[in-house]
Every structure is written in C-alpha cells, then in structure tokens.
Design an enzyme around this catalytic site. Structure first.
Site, mmCIF file in Angstrom:
data_model
loop_
_atom_site.group_PDB
_atom_site.id
_atom_site.type_symbol
_atom_site.label_atom_id
_atom_site.label_comp_id
_atom_site.label_asym_id
_atom_site.label_seq_id
_atom_site.Cartn_x
_atom_site.Cartn_y
_atom_site.Cartn_z
ATOM 1 N N THR A 1 0.697 -0.899 0.448
ATOM 2 C CA THR A 1 0.200 0.412 -0.013
ATOM 3 C C THR A 1 0.838 1.200 -0.427
ATOM 4 O OG1 THR A 1 -1.903 -0.943 1.447
ATOM 5 C CG2 THR A 1 -1.645 1.136 0.921
ATOM 6 N N GLY B 1 -4.107 -5.298 5.918
ATOM 7 C CA GLY B 1 -5.605 -4.619 6.731
ATOM 8 C C GLY B 1 -5.960 -5.111 7.318
HETATM 9 N N1 GLY Z 1 -3.188 -1.949 3.214
HETATM 10 C C1 GLY Z 1 -4.040 -3.280 2.824
HETATM 11 C C2 GLY Z 1 -4.360 -3.782 2.230
HETATM 12 O O1 GLY Z 1 -4.723 -4.764 4.245
HETATM 13 O O2 GLY Z 1 -5.162 -3.859 1.859
#
Ligand code: GLY
Length: 283
Positions: free
Chosen positions: A146, A199
């Site tokens: 990300t 996430g």
């Molecule tokens: N940090 C990105 C996700 O887990 O969607």
C-alpha cells in the site's frame, strides 16, 4: 528479503512521489493537493501495490481501495472495490468533496468517475506481467505494498492519503484498512498518518486513531510513531504494518513491524529529499 533491484525501484518511486508533492507545497499549494499528487504518482508506478501494479485477488483481478482526508476541514472520502478507475485516490477525493458519504464502493463509486474527471480503463490495465507471474505461481507478494502520503502546507494544514490493491489472493469483495478512516489513514489539525501492511491487523489495532491519540497526548511525530510499535503489537501480536506520521510542527515519524518501509520526504529545512528503506536492523 526484497531483491536489491526492487529496493532501488521502490526508493526511486518514493522520491518521485515526494517530488510531486513537494512541487505543489513549494508553490504554496495545499497539503490536500500534495498528497493526492504524490499518491497518483505511486498509483502509476508498477513497482507498488496500488493502481497499475496492484496484486491480484483470488479471481485473478485487481480490486483497489483508497482514502484521503483533509485535516483542516475534517472531511474525508474513500473508495473500495475499484476495478476500472485509473487513479482511485482522485475518486476518493471526489467522494469527499462532492457526496454526503464517506466510503463508496464498486459500481456505485465507479459511476462517479466521469464526473470526477477520472479515466476509466479495463481491469487488465492494472495487471503487470510481474503480478501475473506471481498469481500463476501462487506466490504471495512481498514486493511493494500500500502507498501513502502525508503533508503539511504553508498554511499549517495537514492531509493524508493512501491507496492499495490490498493483499494477494484476497477473496473478491474483501476490503482492507486503506479506505477505513482511523485505520489506514487519518488527519486533523495536529497530525496526518498513513499506514501500510496487513489490513486486518491495521483495522483491529485502529492504527491511525492510535497515532492520533499519541499525538494528542503530547508526543512528537517521531516519538508517537515509535511508541505505536509497542501498542500495535500489544493489540495485534505479530501484526504486520508500517506507518508514516507528520505533526503540525513538520516533524516526521516512521515506524514498522514489517521488514522494510521505503519512504521519501522533504521539509523546508532540507536541501534535498530524505530517501530510505528502514530495514529492520535500523529500527
Ligand atoms: N494495507 C492494505 C490492505 O491490507 O488492504
């Protein structure tokens, strides 16, 4: 470990994104414009898991999420499950500025793309040969995650933005932290933060709100970023994440439980960009 060639590409990409944001800030532009511009550069760079170069889900498609927040107004916007919008961050900003909603997903969000001035492309546009190879090898990506940006402008306003393709082999329809205010991103008049990593871990920890609360308790950005490591791991043992944090004095905080966190920044006090990888041993 990432191959050295991938470090170099990631660092070059971070520098280019920081330069795009810096150009806007240096000309007196807003923090909000700067973070959007920086993230658009990263969405266009196939070295990162955002926009073109995103990882593939279990169905072999790209589904992207993005979020943006203006710390001055407290407004935020996010999009999720995006398959055809070239720059999800610009659509997130449109949601923020032109709808009564905070998060819009899938077809409903994509329907706004023409009004938002966002280019629509086929899903194949986002799929690079490298990601396709990983998918066919059933290899979970370790390269590039990300992307995020934080900025403080000459008016003293802060902003945060992030964008992602999520995690490899995710179920279609899975939503990560990036469009979740207080998890993947947060900005107010004292701080701006953006997170990267797994996430599910970031949401469970309420990572961006954790960073906000540390700043509100009087810690500087470097102190808060560092303290958050212990608190994050208490909340999510073995959690995998990284975060960038900026306070209203322009101090930068970076910390991570992942092996690396490629980054670049510049402040009025620096003559050039600070670019680094933050390999684990330097934590
Ligand atoms: N940090 C990105 C996700 O887990 O969607």
């Amino acid at each position: 470990m990432l191959p050295a060639e991938q470090y170099e590409r990631a660092l070059e990409g971070c520098r280019a994104a920081a330069a795009a944001g810096w150009e806007i800030l240096h000309a007196g532009g807003s923090a909000l414009d700067a973070v959007e511009a920086a993230v658009r550069v990263l969405e266009d760079d196939p070295a990162f898991n955002a926009g073109r170069g995103s990882v593939l889900n279990a169905a072999g498609q790209v589904e992207m999420d993005a979020g943006i927040m203006d710390g001055h107004t407290g407004q935020a916007g996010a999009v999720t499950l995006i398959k055809h919008v070239r720059h999800p961050i610009t659509l997130a900003r449109y949601v923020m500025a032109h709808t009564p909603h905070l998060i819009l997903g899938a077809e409903g969000a994509e329907a706004l793309a023409p009004k938002a001035g966002c280019a629509l492309v086929e899903n194949d546009f986002f799929i690079t040969p490298y990601r396709l190879k990983q998918y066919h090898r059933k290899a979970v990506s370790t390269a590039g995650d990300t992307v995020g940006a934080v900025a403080l402008d000459a008016q003293g306003h802060l902003a945060a933005a992030n964008s992602t393709g999520g995690v490899s082999f995710k179920y279609p329809g899975r939503i990560g932290d990036s469009p979740i205010l207080g998890a993947g991103y947060m900005a107010d008049s004292h701080m701006a933060a953006a997170a990267t990593g797994q996430g599910e871990h970031i949401i469970r920890a309420g990572l961006a709100f954790l960073l906000r609360d540390l700043i509100a308790s009087g810690f500087s950005a470097p102190q808060a970023a560092s303290r958050a490591t212990t608190l994050f791991l208490q909340r999510v043992p073995q959690g995998q994440a990284g975060w960038i944090l900026l306070d209203a004095q322009g101090r930068v905080g970076i910390a991570h439980t992942t092996r690396h966190l490629p980054h670049a920044w510049r402040t009025g006090g620096e003559e050039d960009f600070v670019v680094g990888l933050r390999a684990t041993e330097t934590k």
